[in-house]
Design an enzyme around this catalytic site. Structure first.
Site, PDB file in Angstrom:
ATOM      1  N   HIS A  65      83.724  -0.958  57.569  1.00 20.84           N
ATOM      2  CA  HIS A  65      82.304  -0.604  57.738  1.00 20.84           C
ATOM      3  C   HIS A  65      81.496  -1.707  58.420  1.00 20.84           C
ATOM      4  CE1 HIS A  65      82.925   2.961  55.420  1.00 20.84           C
ATOM      5  NE2 HIS A  65      83.265   2.303  54.327  1.00 20.84           N
ATOM      6  N   HIS A 112      86.522   6.937  53.577  1.00 17.07           N
ATOM      7  CA  HIS A 112      85.260   6.857  54.329  1.00 17.07           C
ATOM      8  C   HIS A 112      85.515   6.628  55.817  1.00 17.07           C
ATOM      9  CE1 HIS A 112      84.442   5.335  50.185  1.00 17.07           C
ATOM     10  NE2 HIS A 112      83.395   6.133  50.293  1.00 17.07           N
ATOM     11  N   ASP A 115      91.217   5.193  48.419  1.00 21.49           N
ATOM     12  CA  ASP A 115      90.138   5.931  47.747  1.00 21.49           C
ATOM     13  C   ASP A 115      90.224   7.432  48.034  1.00 21.49           C
ATOM     14  OD1 ASP A 115      89.514   5.181  50.334  1.00 21.49           O
ATOM     15  OD2 ASP A 115      87.586   4.263  49.841  1.00 21.49           O
ATOM     16  N   ASP A 135      91.309   5.575  55.248  1.00 23.54           N
ATOM     17  CA  ASP A 135      90.395   5.375  54.125  1.00 23.54           C
ATOM     18  C   ASP A 135      89.582   6.663  53.905  1.00 23.54           C
ATOM     19  OD1 ASP A 135      88.962   2.850  52.533  1.00 23.54           O
ATOM     20  OD2 ASP A 135      87.509   4.410  53.050  1.00 23.54           O
TER      21      ASP A 135
END
Ligand code: Q9C
Ligand code: ZN
Length: 320
Positions: free
Chosen positions: A138, A174, A261, A172
């Site tokens: 990120h 996200h 995740d 991931d």
């Protein structure tokens, strides 16, 4: 086990006390137990090739992050007391990513872990696992966010790209907004990501299917947003598409931004992947037969992370 793992327990220094969610302080999800759980399981399962990170020059970081941002992080970290935690009003994209006294050192160390593993690939290794935290995907050119400060995977991909084309597969939960943006106008690094639909999941502002790159980079960015509740078999179908994209691109190296995740019992995620599926996922990816750098991103069920990582690495051990 033959896969080389790069790791240092100095990540234990990185311990932000809380994140802020809708104004409410909650315990920090990106905690040190995540990696100690993985390390413990790796040792129990016979992994002996554990290497410490080497130190790499700062300019590998400043090729991807603004110099002022890097020195800001360094100075503000150094100025804090041991228990202080700071959310500055700039160089920041959310309230999940505070600066503490050890932030700069820890973020720098995570980059060194990742570059050490990348260097193994440059020296002919087939698979290397950068077991690092804080995570990176990120982190933007000049902003921290989503528990990330420096973009480990992007910095390593850029370093590998000195030797040939690089594909980044981001699995991931996200979307890796920072990685996408780092290479949005480049055709020598292909970013492809499978993640929860940003319409309802962090980082909200990017990761949509119509983001395809700009200029020379047009066509070298691909997003596969998926609904909450995505299962093993639904995931496997989409994974196949990303592998076809990567084969077509024909890179020299693969960087795998690996978040656990997507696991069914992750406290933050919302997919339904099972522990045995991670082995299958890795075996499919391993079928690309590319030198592969596995970079740890998210994954927040500390108790089960060890089992997930062992399952995942097993998929890379299988001879095809
Ligand atoms: N109350 C990575 O997986 N949203 N970052 C958390 C929880 C932030 C995730 C909200 C998620 C950031 C590397
Ligand atoms: Zn994540």
């Amino acid at each position: 086990m033959t896969i080389k793992v790069v790791y240092t327990d100095r990540h234990l220094l990185h311990n932000p006390p809380y994140e802020i969610y809708d104004g409410v302080k909650t315990p920090y999800a990106e905690k040190a137990e995540r990696l100690t759980s993985i390390m413990q399981s790796l040792k129990k399962n016979g992994y002996k090739n554990i290497l410490s990170p080497k130190k790499f020059p700062l300019d590998l970081i400043t090729q991807l992050h603004q110099k002022q941002y890097v020195s800001f992080l360094q100075k503000r970290s150094a100025g804090l007391k041991k228990t202080e935690s700071l959310h500055p009003s700039y160089f920041l994209m959310d309230t999940y990513t505070p600066i503490t006294r050890s932030t700069y050192d820890s973020a720098r160390l995570a980059v060194d872990v990742t570059l050490t593993a990348a260097q193994l690939l440059r020296n002919g290794e087939r698979v290397a696992y950068a077991l690092c935290r804080p995570p990176g995907h990120h982190a933007e050119y000049k902003a921290m966010g989503g528990y990330c400060y420096f973009n480990n995977a992007a910095i390593a991909a850029n370093y590998l790209s000195e030797k040939g084309k690089v594909a980044i597969l981001d699995v991931d939960f996200h979307h890796g907004n920072g990685t996408q943006n780092a290479f949005y106008d480049r055709s020598d690094i292909f970013y492809v990501s499978i993640h929860a639909d940003p319409a309802h999941t962090f980082p909200y502002i990017s990761g949509f299917a119509d983001e395809k790159g700009v200029g020379k980079g047009r066509g070298f960015n691909k997003n596969y947003p998926l609904p909450l509740g995505t299962t093993d078999s639904q995931y496997a179908t989409v994974l196949k598409k990303t592998l076809a994209d990567i084969r077509k691109f024909n890179p020299k190296y693969l960087v795998l931004s690996t978040g656990f995740d997507t696991y069914q019992h992750d406290p933050i995620g919302g997919f339904k992947l099972t522990i045995p599926y991670y082995e299958q996922m890795a075996r499919t990816i391993s079928g690309l037969k590319l030198p592969t750098l596995i970079v740890q991103e998210g994954g927040y069920n500390a108790k089960d992370l060890g089992k997930i990582a062992v399952s995942f690495l097993k998929g890379f051990q299988t001879k095809q």
